[in-house]
Design an enzyme around this catalytic site. Structure first.
Site, PDB file in Angstrom:
ATOM      1  N   LYS A   1     105.287 -28.933  79.046  1.00 49.20           N
ATOM      2  CA  LYS A   1     106.564 -28.774  78.325  1.00 49.20           C
ATOM      3  C   LYS A   1     107.416 -30.030  78.454  1.00 49.20           C
ATOM      4  O   LYS A   1     107.956 -30.536  77.467  1.00 49.20           O
ATOM      5  CB  LYS A   1     107.324 -27.571  78.900  1.00 49.20           C
ATOM      6  CG  LYS A   1     108.778 -27.500  78.443  1.00 49.20           C
ATOM      7  CD  LYS A   1     109.499 -26.311  79.015  1.00 49.20           C
ATOM      8  CE  LYS A   1     110.198 -26.534  80.332  1.00 49.20           C
ATOM      9  NZ  LYS A   1     111.418 -27.366  80.261  1.00 49.20           N
ATOM     10  N   ASN A   2     107.541 -30.526  79.689  1.00 46.30           N
ATOM     11  CA  ASN A   2     108.459 -31.643  79.914  1.00 46.30           C
ATOM     12  C   ASN A   2     107.940 -32.971  79.378  1.00 46.30           C
ATOM     13  O   ASN A   2     108.684 -33.947  79.321  1.00 46.30           O
ATOM     14  CB  ASN A   2     108.789 -31.771  81.404  1.00 46.30           C
ATOM     15  CG  ASN A   2     109.717 -30.669  81.861  1.00 46.30           C
ATOM     16  OD1 ASN A   2     110.219 -29.889  81.055  1.00 46.30           O
ATOM     17  ND2 ASN A   2     109.965 -30.600  83.168  1.00 46.30           N
TER      18      ASN A   2
ATOM     19  N   CYS B   1     125.157 -25.761  83.529  1.00 39.53           N
ATOM     20  CA  CYS B   1     124.013 -24.866  83.372  1.00 39.53           C
ATOM     21  C   CYS B   1     123.794 -24.197  84.702  1.00 39.53           C
ATOM     22  O   CYS B   1     124.461 -24.515  85.679  1.00 39.53           O
ATOM     23  CB  CYS B   1     122.781 -25.613  82.898  1.00 39.53           C
ATOM     24  SG  CYS B   1     121.851 -26.364  84.192  1.00 39.53           S
TER      25      CYS B   1
ATOM     26  N   ARG C   1     124.847 -30.850  86.242  1.00 36.44           N
ATOM     27  CA  ARG C   1     123.902 -31.659  85.466  1.00 36.44           C
ATOM     28  C   ARG C   1     124.559 -32.533  84.396  1.00 36.44           C
ATOM     29  O   ARG C   1     124.390 -32.306  83.201  1.00 36.44           O
ATOM     30  CB  ARG C   1     122.837 -30.769  84.819  1.00 36.44           C
ATOM     31  CG  ARG C   1     121.993 -30.063  85.836  1.00 36.44           C
ATOM     32  CD  ARG C   1     120.891 -29.257  85.209  1.00 36.44           C
ATOM     33  NE  ARG C   1     119.733 -30.055  84.860  1.00 36.44           N
ATOM     34  CZ  ARG C   1     118.597 -29.542  84.401  1.00 36.44           C
ATOM     35  NH1 ARG C   1     118.476 -28.252  84.229  1.00 36.44           N
ATOM     36  NH2 ARG C   1     117.583 -30.314  84.111  1.00 36.44           N
TER      37      ARG C   1
ATOM     38  N   ASP D   1     110.999 -28.496  90.446  1.00 38.29           N
ATOM     39  CA  ASP D   1     110.604 -27.403  89.549  1.00 38.29           C
ATOM     40  C   ASP D   1     109.579 -26.463  90.178  1.00 38.29           C
ATOM     41  O   ASP D   1     109.189 -25.472  89.551  1.00 38.29           O
ATOM     42  CB  ASP D   1     110.037 -27.972  88.235  1.00 38.29           C
ATOM     43  CG  ASP D   1     111.142 -28.507  87.327  1.00 38.29           C
ATOM     44  OD1 ASP D   1     112.324 -28.297  87.634  1.00 38.29           O
ATOM     45  OD2 ASP D   1     110.808 -29.145  86.305  1.00 38.29           O
TER      46      ASP D   1
ATOM     47  N   ARG E   1     110.587 -19.790  77.864  1.00 39.10           N
ATOM     48  CA  ARG E   1     110.994 -21.186  77.639  1.00 39.10           C
ATOM     49  C   ARG E   1     109.924 -22.151  78.137  1.00 39.10           C
ATOM     50  O   ARG E   1     109.766 -23.230  77.584  1.00 39.10           O
ATOM     51  CB  ARG E   1     112.304 -21.485  78.378  1.00 39.10           C
ATOM     52  CG  ARG E   1     113.518 -20.838  77.760  1.00 39.10           C
ATOM     53  CD  ARG E   1     114.765 -21.389  78.399  1.00 39.10           C
ATOM     54  NE  ARG E   1     114.696 -22.838  78.427  1.00 39.10           N
ATOM     55  CZ  ARG E   1     115.328 -23.616  79.291  1.00 39.10           C
ATOM     56  NH1 ARG E   1     116.098 -23.086  80.204  1.00 39.10           N
ATOM     57  NH2 ARG E   1     115.196 -24.911  79.247  1.00 39.10           N
TER      58      ARG E   1
HETATM   59  C1  UD1 Z   1     113.947 -33.153  84.084  1.00 40.03           C
HETATM   60  C2  UD1 Z   1     113.086 -31.960  83.800  1.00 40.03           C
HETATM   61  C3  UD1 Z   1     113.438 -30.816  84.737  1.00 40.03           C
HETATM   62  C4  UD1 Z   1     113.350 -31.291  86.201  1.00 40.03           C
HETATM   63  C5  UD1 Z   1     114.157 -32.566  86.402  1.00 40.03           C
HETATM   64  C6  UD1 Z   1     113.984 -33.164  87.785  1.00 40.03           C
HETATM   65  C7  UD1 Z   1     112.626 -32.159  81.440  1.00 40.03           C
HETATM   66  C8  UD1 Z   1     112.833 -31.634  80.065  1.00 40.03           C
HETATM   67  N1  UD1 Z   1     113.289 -31.538  82.430  1.00 40.03           N
HETATM   68  O1  UD1 Z   1     115.292 -32.750  83.830  1.00 40.03           O
HETATM   69  O2  UD1 Z   1     112.534 -29.741  84.513  1.00 40.03           O
HETATM   70  O3  UD1 Z   1     113.867 -30.283  87.036  1.00 40.03           O
HETATM   71  O4  UD1 Z   1     113.770 -33.561  85.436  1.00 40.03           O
HETATM   72  O5  UD1 Z   1     112.656 -33.397  88.039  1.00 40.03           O
HETATM   73  O6  UD1 Z   1     111.848 -33.068  81.651  1.00 40.03           O
HETATM   74  N2  UD1 Z   1     121.948 -36.521  86.711  1.00 40.03           N
HETATM   75  C9  UD1 Z   1     123.222 -37.051  86.663  1.00 40.03           C
HETATM   76  N3  UD1 Z   1     123.580 -37.792  85.562  1.00 40.03           N
HETATM   77  C10 UD1 Z   1     122.717 -37.989  84.515  1.00 40.03           C
HETATM   78  C11 UD1 Z   1     121.414 -37.443  84.579  1.00 40.03           C
HETATM   79  C12 UD1 Z   1     121.045 -36.716  85.702  1.00 40.03           C
HETATM   80  O7  UD1 Z   1     124.012 -36.883  87.588  1.00 40.03           O
HETATM   81  O8  UD1 Z   1     123.102 -38.647  83.541  1.00 40.03           O
HETATM   82  C13 UD1 Z   1     121.529 -35.755  87.912  1.00 40.03           C
HETATM   83  C14 UD1 Z   1     121.173 -34.303  87.596  1.00 40.03           C
HETATM   84  O9  UD1 Z   1     122.328 -33.495  87.603  1.00 40.03           O
HETATM   85  C15 UD1 Z   1     120.231 -33.994  88.726  1.00 40.03           C
HETATM   86  C16 UD1 Z   1     119.490 -35.318  88.942  1.00 40.03           C
HETATM   87  O10 UD1 Z   1     120.319 -36.316  88.374  1.00 40.03           O
HETATM   88  O11 UD1 Z   1     120.940 -33.666  89.880  1.00 40.03           O
HETATM   89  C17 UD1 Z   1     118.121 -35.409  88.307  1.00 40.03           C
HETATM   90  O12 UD1 Z   1     118.205 -35.022  86.956  1.00 40.03           O
HETATM   91  P1  UD1 Z   1     117.204 -35.550  85.850  1.00 40.03           P
HETATM   92  O13 UD1 Z   1     116.053 -36.227  86.488  1.00 40.03           O
HETATM   93  O14 UD1 Z   1     117.968 -36.282  84.820  1.00 40.03           O
HETATM   94  O15 UD1 Z   1     116.692 -34.185  85.223  1.00 40.03           O
HETATM   95  P2  UD1 Z   1     116.438 -33.858  83.703  1.00 40.03           P
HETATM   96  O16 UD1 Z   1     115.887 -35.044  82.995  1.00 40.03           O
HETATM   97  O17 UD1 Z   1     117.623 -33.161  83.137  1.00 40.03           O
END
Ligand code: UD1
Length: 459
Positions: A53-54, A155, A160, A345, A437
């Protein structure tokens, strides 16, 4: 322009036809189905692993970077991929799906053609359903010089934010404003390559910036980039589309921008989170299963963590063979980390596994705040868990007992399914739309391995 996409949706939604620019289809609304499990049966046999999915979600967003057709194979059939298809359709992308749902682990073939972008707005109604919708931001600004994407908002697993995505785009020359709950990004003269240093690792920000940089002028370097296999998969697809990318899979990715990208064909990697989830399902039921299509290199940290707990995982020609070594599982200490560490995850599933292990297990969540919502529900099934800040101490109990439960996110929901498989008596997992999902035909796959498990349709 008339655009159409089709999903003969096996799980919650039926066939969809959507015109470009139309409101999101009401049939994509979450179903209120439940899953009933009678626990205590060991899983045995073979279980097919779907495409990731990711990996699929950013790959689908990458279709926005070209006016030619991007064809993706091994696409999983999930509510999240349907949501992304719906979002892309309203940007003007024609999305076609081919291939059967049942049977093997070859997935579906999806073709995406964004010959004309008819809207650069990603509306609140779709973005609120799926945070990964924000992945259209980079491609849209890079190709169209503008994008208006709803802020994902809070969320259930913490606040996030998307600040790293926005700061990165600003580094590439975009002007970014937040107005009325929307991110408004503009770059009328196009984006320009630059060095982007991430203060911490973000998978989504790395993907968004990597896609945007493909159409920027000059060279971009992403420093402290995420190293997840899904990033490598995206980079390989972008390279097949004509992009010049080096270093994907390391923490430093270099991208030389191009004037345009072309079409490509790409096969999605197997889902390492689905793989890890079923590894733990096998372990919690003391089963013996071959996970077809699974790859050990994608779940090495998980297999390494589970070995001292008493779970053996072996690569076979067809996938991964998983079984318990012997007797009761042993409690282990695990901390979640960015790849190649233990994935956040799989934290909830590991906690379910540890509830009946011998001794204690200490599980520390370092990626997301507030990612322990499964704890009270597991405790209602008899688990003994104490949470202190980001750490949960799980003291193994001899058995869990079935209960009606529900969870507020995807991985928490599946952890309750795992607990239900091991529990004595009946467990009803509510809010199955979370599972839909991210897990393709979860009840069918587990039932085929002997689980007593069925979906109760919402009438
Ligand atoms: C992706 C995955 C999700 C997984 C996560 C971490 C997808 C679609 N989803 O989510 O399943 O749990 O990686 O492995 O691939 N953060 C910030 N600012 C930002 C972006 C992130 O503070 O602009 C923080 C987030 O709140 C979190 C951490 O960074 O605490 C990691 O998030 P991130 O790696 O960005 O996760 P996603 O890409 O949303």
């Amino acid at each position: 322009m008339k655009l159409r996409y089709m999903f003969d949706y096996a799980v919650p939604a039926p066939t969809l036809f959507c015109d470009s620019g139309a409101e999101p289809d009401a049939r994509l609304q979450p179903s209120m189905d439940k899953i009933r499990i009678r626990g205590g049966r060991p899983l045995r046999g073979t279980l097919p692993i779907s495409g990731a999915k990711n990996a699929t979600l950013p790959l689908m967003a990458a279709a926005l970077l070209t006016d030619e057709t991007l064809t993706l194979a091994n696409v999983p059939h999930l509510a999240d991929t349907a949501t992304m298809a719906s979002l892309l359709a309203q940007h003007g992308v024609s999305v076609g799906i081919d291939g059967a749902t049942g049977g093997g682990h070859t997935g579906r073939v999806m073709s995406l053609k964004a010959d004309r972008i008819v809207s650069t707005t990603a509306p609140y109604d779709l973005v609120r359903k799926m945070r990964a919708s924000v992945l259209v931001l980079g491609p849209l600004v890079a190709r169209e010089g503008q994008a208006r994407v709803s802020l994902p908002g809070g969320c259930s697993i913490g606040t996030r934010p998307v600040d790293l995505h926005l700061k990165g785009l600003e580094r590439l020359g975009a002007r970014v404003e937040l107005t009325n709950g929307y991110i408004e990004a503009t770059a009328p003269g196009g984006l320009t390559g630059a060095e982007v240093v991430f203060p911490f690792v973000s998978v989504g920000a790395t993907e968004n910036l990597m896609m945007a940089a493909c159409l920027a002028k000059g060279e971009t370097t992403l420093v402290n980039a995420a190293r997840e296999p899904e990033i490598v998969d995206l980079a390989q697809c972008l390279a097949a589309m004509g992009a010049e990318i080096e270093g994907a899979g390391t923490d430093r990715i270099r991208i030389r921008g191009r004037d345009r990208l072309g079409g490509a064909e790409h096969t999605v990697i197997p889902d390492r989170i689905e793989t890890g989830t079923y590894m733990m399902a096998v372990a919690i039921t003391d089963g013996d299963v071959e996970l077809l299509g699974a790859r050990l290199d994608l779940v090495a940290a998980v297999a390494d963590a589970l070995a001292p707990a008493g779970v053996t995982v072996r690569q076979t020609e067809r996938g991964l063979h998983v079984r318990r070594t012997n007797g009761r599982l042993t409690g282990i200490d695990v901390m979640t980390e960015p790849y190649p560490g233990f994935p956040t995850d799989l934290q909830a599933q590991l906690m379910a596994l540890m509830t009946t292990a011998g001794g204690a297990a200490m599980i520390t969540e370092t990626i997301f705040e507030n990612r322990f919502m499964h704890v009270p529900e597991l405790m209602r099934m008899g688990a003994n868990i104490n949470v202190h800040q980001a750490t949960a101490l799980v003291r193994g109990v001899p058995k869990l007992t079935g209960a009606p439960v529900m969870a507020t996110d995807l991985r928490a929901s599946v952890s309750l399914v795992l607990a239900g498989l091991a529990a004595e008596g009946e467990t009803i997992v509510n809010r199955v739309y979370h599972l839909d999902r991210g897990y393709e035909r979860v009840e069918e796959k587990l039932a085929a391995c002997g689980a007593e498990m069925e979906r109760i349709r919402d009438s």
